[in-house]
Every structure is written in C-alpha cells, then in structure tokens.
Design a protein around this motif. Structure first.
Motif, PDB file in Angstrom:
ATOM      1  N   ASP A 329       0.825  -1.207   0.000  1.00  9.04           N
ATOM      2  CA  ASP A 329       0.000   0.000   0.000  1.00  9.04           C
ATOM      3  C   ASP A 329       0.862   1.261   0.000  1.00  9.04           C
ATOM      4  N   ARG A 330       1.889   1.227   0.846  1.00 11.00           N
ATOM      5  CA  ARG A 330       2.776   2.383   0.886  1.00 11.00           C
ATOM      6  C   ARG A 330       3.520   2.551  -0.423  1.00 11.00           C
ATOM      7  N   THR A 331       3.918   1.417  -1.001  1.00 13.30           N
ATOM      8  CA  THR A 331       4.607   1.479  -2.297  1.00 13.30           C
ATOM      9  C   THR A 331       3.680   2.049  -3.377  1.00 13.30           C
ATOM     10  N   GLY A 332       2.389   1.596  -3.328  1.00 14.29           N
ATOM     11  CA  GLY A 332       1.430   2.116  -4.320  1.00 14.29           C
ATOM     12  C   GLY A 332       1.210   3.605  -4.180  1.00 14.29           C
ATOM     13  N   ARG A 333       1.043   4.060  -2.914  1.00 11.83           N
ATOM     14  CA  ARG A 333       0.845   5.481  -2.694  1.00 11.83           C
ATOM     15  C   ARG A 333       2.059   6.302  -3.134  1.00 11.83           C
ATOM     16  N   CYS A 334       3.201   5.742  -2.789  1.00  6.70           N
ATOM     17  CA  CYS A 334       4.440   6.457  -3.162  1.00  6.70           C
ATOM     18  C   CYS A 334       4.593   6.519  -4.676  1.00  6.70           C
ATOM     19  N   LEU A 335       4.250   5.400  -5.331  1.00  3.86           N
ATOM     20  CA  LEU A 335       4.374   5.368  -6.795  1.00  3.86           C
ATOM     21  C   LEU A 335       3.363   6.329  -7.444  1.00  3.86           C
ATOM     22  N   ASP A 336       2.116   6.304  -6.908  1.00  6.22           N
ATOM     23  CA  ASP A 336       1.116   7.225  -7.447  1.00  6.22           C
ATOM     24  C   ASP A 336       1.543   8.676  -7.257  1.00  6.22           C
ATOM     25  N   HIS A 337       2.082   8.955  -6.080  1.00  3.60           N
ATOM     26  CA  HIS A 337       2.524  10.327  -5.813  1.00  3.60           C
ATOM     27  C   HIS A 337       3.632  10.735  -6.781  1.00  3.60           C
ATOM     28  N   ARG A 338       4.570   9.848  -6.975  1.00  2.00           N
ATOM     29  CA  ARG A 338       5.691  10.174  -7.852  1.00  2.00           C
ATOM     30  C   ARG A 338       5.222  10.273  -9.300  1.00  2.00           C
ATOM     31  N   LEU A 339       4.288   9.374  -9.701  1.00  2.00           N
ATOM     32  CA  LEU A 339       3.762   9.469 -11.063  1.00  2.00           C
ATOM     33  C   LEU A 339       2.993  10.783 -11.274  1.00  2.00           C
ATOM     34  N   GLY A 340       2.199  11.172 -10.207  1.00  2.82           N
ATOM     35  CA  GLY A 340       1.462  12.442 -10.311  1.00  2.82           C
ATOM     36  C   GLY A 340       2.389  13.642 -10.447  1.00  2.82           C
ATOM     37  N   ALA A 341       3.440  13.599  -9.625  1.00  3.08           N
ATOM     38  CA  ALA A 341       4.405  14.698  -9.681  1.00  3.08           C
ATOM     39  C   ALA A 341       5.102  14.733 -11.024  1.00  3.08           C
ATOM     40  N   ALA A 342       5.453  13.513 -11.525  1.00  3.30           N
ATOM     41  CA  ALA A 342       6.124  13.463 -12.826  1.00  3.30           C
ATOM     42  C   ALA A 342       5.183  13.947 -13.930  1.00  3.30           C
ATOM     43  N   THR A 343       3.879  13.603 -13.809  1.00  5.24           N
ATOM     44  CA  THR A 343       2.910  14.051 -14.818  1.00  5.24           C
ATOM     45  C   THR A 343       2.787  15.567 -14.817  1.00  5.24           C
ATOM     46  N   ASP A 345       5.055  17.640 -13.763  1.00  6.34           N
ATOM     47  CA  ASP A 345       6.287  18.203 -14.331  1.00  6.34           C
ATOM     48  C   ASP A 345       6.282  18.104 -15.844  1.00  6.34           C
ATOM     49  N   LEU A 346       5.796  16.983 -16.336  1.00  4.89           N
ATOM     50  CA  LEU A 346       5.753  16.798 -17.794  1.00  4.89           C
ATOM     51  C   LEU A 346       4.771  17.782 -18.437  1.00  4.89           C
ATOM     52  N   ARG A 347       3.637  18.019 -17.760  1.00  7.16           N
ATOM     53  CA  ARG A 347       2.658  18.965 -18.282  1.00  7.16           C
ATOM     54  C   ARG A 347       3.238  20.367 -18.340  1.00  7.16           C
ATOM     55  N   HIS A 348       3.896  20.766 -17.250  1.00  7.37           N
ATOM     56  CA  HIS A 348       4.512  22.098 -17.224  1.00  7.37           C
ATOM     57  C   HIS A 348       5.605  22.213 -18.284  1.00  7.37           C
ATOM     58  N   THR A 349       6.393  21.180 -18.419  1.00  8.93           N
ATOM     59  CA  THR A 349       7.469  21.199 -19.419  1.00  8.93           C
ATOM     60  C   THR A 349       6.887  21.285 -20.828  1.00  8.93           C
ATOM     61  N   LEU A 350       5.803  20.517 -21.028  1.00  5.63           N
ATOM     62  CA  LEU A 350       5.169  20.544 -22.356  1.00  5.63           C
ATOM     63  C   LEU A 350       4.596  21.931 -22.664  1.00  5.63           C
ATOM     64  N   ALA A 351       4.014  22.544 -21.613  1.00  2.00           N
ATOM     65  CA  ALA A 351       3.463  23.889 -21.831  1.00  2.00           C
ATOM     66  C   ALA A 351       4.583  24.862 -22.161  1.00  2.00           C
ATOM     67  N   ARG A 352       5.699  24.731 -21.454  1.00  3.56           N
ATOM     68  CA  ARG A 352       6.818  25.623 -21.741  1.00  3.56           C
ATOM     69  C   ARG A 352       7.357  25.376 -23.158  1.00  3.56           C
ATOM     70  N   LEU A 353       7.413  24.069 -23.514  1.00  2.04           N
ATOM     71  CA  LEU A 353       7.900  23.751 -24.857  1.00  2.04           C
ATOM     72  C   LEU A 353       6.954  24.332 -25.921  1.00  2.04           C
ATOM     73  N   ARG A 354       5.681  24.186 -25.661  1.00  2.00           N
ATOM     74  CA  ARG A 354       4.734  24.705 -26.627  1.00  2.00           C
ATOM     75  C   ARG A 354       4.829  26.248 -26.735  1.00  2.00           C
ATOM     76  N   ALA A 355       5.020  26.842 -25.559  1.00  2.00           N
ATOM     77  CA  ALA A 355       5.113  28.309 -25.596  1.00  2.00           C
ATOM     78  C   ALA A 355       6.371  28.770 -26.327  1.00  2.00           C
ATOM     79  N   LEU A 356       7.399  28.004 -26.269  1.00  2.00           N
ATOM     80  CA  LEU A 356       8.662  28.383 -26.893  1.00  2.00           C
ATOM     81  C   LEU A 356       8.820  27.829 -28.298  1.00  2.00           C
ATOM     82  N   SER A 357       7.921  26.940 -28.730  1.00  2.00           N
ATOM     83  CA  SER A 357       8.126  26.312 -30.032  1.00  2.00           C
ATOM     84  C   SER A 357       7.754  27.263 -31.176  1.00  2.00           C
TER      85      SER A 357
END
Length: 404
Positions: A329-343, A345-357
């Motif tokens: 359970d702790r591993t699942g929560r930790c993985l979900d948290h890290r996946l959410g954070a990575a998502t 970060d990826l969304r923000h990076t994509l927005a920045r890329l789009r703004a700069l493209s």
C-alpha cells in the motif's frame, strides 16, 4: 686319581661297614636339645622304658624316642599325645635295623607361656618378612564359581560353612577336603590340601575352617610352614578358625579373616534375598529416574509447544502478510505520488515547450521564410531578386519569388 676312578677301582664296602661308619658319625653328634610334638606314647605295664614318637610339626617326619619312666614322670607326668615337648637326647643309630632313634634323659613339656612366647616371636618374624602386609591381600570374588573348603571330617565347622553358604546362595558349589585339624598330622594335611585346591583352576576362593578349642588345639594354625604355604597361594584364602577371640597366625596371613566358620560363609557368598532386595531397589530408582527424565523432557516439549510460533504458526504468516500489504500500500501510494508529480512536471514542461516552439509563434500570425536550401531568412540582404522562397505558415506553406 679322580673320585669316579677311586669308586670304580676300590673294593665296595659291605653293608655292615657302611652301617658302622654311619653309626660312628651319628655318635659324634653327642647330646642335643630337640623340639617336637608327641604323636604317640607307649607305656608298657611293668616296663621301665617308655617309647615316644616325636613328630616335626612342620614336616612329615618323625623319630622314635626312648626314655626311662622316671625321666618322663619327673619332667612331664601329664604328657599326652599332641603336646609339644623339648627333650635332651642323644641320637643313636641301630646298625642291625638301619634306624635312627633318640635316647632322652630329660623331657620338658612346653608350657602355655612358652608357647605364647614362641608364637609372638614367630609373629614378629613373619611380619618383618611382609607376610602380614595388607597391600598384598586379595579380595575374594563377589560370587565365586566354586569354593574350596579345608576342614575336619563331619565337623561342626564344615556343617556351618556349607549350611550357611547354601542358605545365602543355594547355587554355590564346594570342593571339600577333609583333613586333621589338630595333632601332629594336621599341618602336613592342611598344607597338602591347600596345594591341591590352589592348583584347581575352578576354585575361586579357599576357606580353612575349624571350630573353637584351646591354644594347644589351635597350634597347627600358627605353624610357620602353614603360614608360608598360605602366603604362597595364588587363590584368595579365608581363615575361619575358632571363635572371635581366637587369633592364630593364619588369621594375619590369610587374605580375609572370618571370626567364625559361620562368618566365613557370609563373607564368601552374597545373600540371595538381600541381593534381590537391592536389585528391586535399584530397579525402583532406575524407574524413578527414567520417569523423572521423561516428565522433565515432556515439560520442556509442552513449553516449546505453548509458544505462539508453535501453538499458532499462522500468526507469523499473518503478521508477515500484514507487513507485506502495508508495504504494498505504501509502495502504491508512493508510486502514485511520484507518477502524479512526474505528470505535472511533464505537463509544465510541455506547456513551456509549446510556448517556446516555432509552431506557437506561427499560430500567432507569424511566418518562417526559408531559401530553397532551407536556410531561414532573417534579413533582406540574405536573398536576391528572383530567389525562390518558401514561406511556412501555421497551417501550410507558400512559394514565393523575391521581386526586389
């Protein structure tokens, strides 16, 4: 000339000559004091001469003694067969019969005090030689296979030993040798019987038994020859002479001293009833010891079985399963948290890329002008009149030619 040559060359002697020479040699001995035991007394009515047979107490040897009745009455009026005497005598050899005898002119019966003094002297001598040493005494076997018994024929001592020994241990075997237990022939008989039993490999212990009696009666059991014969025995010897207060020298030399013949029976064989009782006690102790050992080990097993790990072994599995579920359970929560954070970060990076493209710039109405070789035209001086251009728009592209 050698001795052998003289004996063959000289004339042989007649018997009378040899007898005369032996008689002459004996006559030169003169008067001597002789110690011995009276084996026989012959008093003929009306005769002044008394004949005695004097025996050596320690050897099968005897001599005839002749004396005057007055000499005997003066020195030993109450003399009886078996008594110890000291006599002053002259050895005489009778050539006609070829016999040796003694002619006594003085006879003294050895008194009790003198006998005791002689025994004490002999006792000290034997003790000094180590015949009484306790270190050399052997212990009879606990249960002898066969017992050798030296005693008088049909005596109370024989009956006591046999009866009491068989009462204590019915299977005991005896080899009995009956001998004279007092008198001049006692010592040779006992020594001979001792040698016979000692040579028997089936005999494990030898008992010499005799009932009570006077000091004179027990003298054979203080004889030096008998003491040395017992000392030389390879088989353990038990002395059972007289009563508790009697202490002949045999008691000191023997391996075991029994106070009476009955006591000897108790010492040579165990008591069957007592041994059965002891075996019962030993079995009871053994059963208790085994039972206690089993109970103790059962208690230890019960303690081990009462522990949770053995009483409920699934508890350990359940605990581990709970731990594993919590970790998952702790591993699942930790993985979900890290996946959410990575998502994110990826969304923000994509927005920045789009703004700069460049596409975003094109979407705002801008266009990209490229020469035919693909070089982006950033200044008008980079092209010439008539050069073909490629104009990239947000959606699609156009072809143009430079007019000026």
């Amino acid at each position: 000339m050698s001795e052998g040559e003289r004996s063959t060359s000289e004339e042989p002697w007649p018997v009378r000559v040899v007898s005369q020479k032996v008689g002459a040699w004996i006559a030169r001995l003169g008067w001597v004091w002789v110690d011995g035991q009276v084996a026989q007394i012959s008093r003929r009515p009306g005769a002044s001469t008394v004949f005695l047979t004097l025996r050596d107490p320690s050897a099968d040897l005897s001599l005839t003694v002749t004396t005057n009745r007055d000499v005997l009455d003066a020195g030993a009026p109450e003399l009886r067969e078996g008594a110890r005497v000291v006599l002053h005598a002259k050895p005489e050899f009778y050539a006609a019969r070829g016999t040796l005898s003694l002619r006594a002119d003085e006879i003294r019966q050895v008194g009790l005090g003198e006998l005791l003094a002689r025994l004490e002297k002999l006792k000290k001598l034997l003790a000094a030689e180590g015949l009484f040493d306790r270190a050399r005494k052997r212990r009879p076997p606990f249960l002898p296979g066969r017992v050798g018994l030296i005693t008088g024929r049909a005596s109370a001592a024989e009956r006591d030993v046999l009866t009491n020994a068989r009462r204590r241990w019915p299977a005991v075997e005896f080899r009995t040798v009956n001998v004279a237990v007092q008198g001049p022939s006692a010592v040779p008989d006992i020594v001979g019987a001792l040698k016979v039993l000692d040579a028997d490999p089936t005999i494990d212990v030898i008992v010499i038994a005799r009932g009570g009696g006077s000091i004179e009666d027990l003298l054979p059991f203080s004889d030096e020859a008998l003491c040395r014969a017992v000392f030389a025995c390879r088989t353990p010897v038990v002395s059972a002479i007289g009563h508790e207060t009697d202490a002949p020298l045999l008691d000191y030399v023997a391996d075991v001293r029994a106070s009476t013949p009955t006591d000897a029976a108790k010492r040579i064989v165990p008591d069957l009833t007592e041994e059965v009782r002891l075996i019962g006690q030993a079995r009871s102790r053994l059963e208790r010891a085994v039972r206690n050992l089993v109970d103790r080990e059962q208690h230890r097993l019960d303690l081990l079985r009462s522990r949770p790990v053995l009483a409920r072994p699934q508890v350990m599995v359940d605990q581990r399963a709970t731990d594993v579920a919590a970790l998952r359970d702790r591993t699942g929560r930790c993985l979900d948290h890290r996946l959410g954070a990575a998502t994110d970060d990826l969304r923000h990076t994509l927005a920045r890329l789009r703004a700069l493209s460049p596409a975003a710039t094109l979407d705002r109405g801008y266009a990209i002008v490229q020469r035919a070789d693909g070089h982006v035209v950033r200044a008008a001086s980079e092209v010439a009149k008539g050069d073909p251009l490629r104009v990239r728009l947000a959606e699609g592209e156009l072809t143009a030619t430079v007019d000026g």
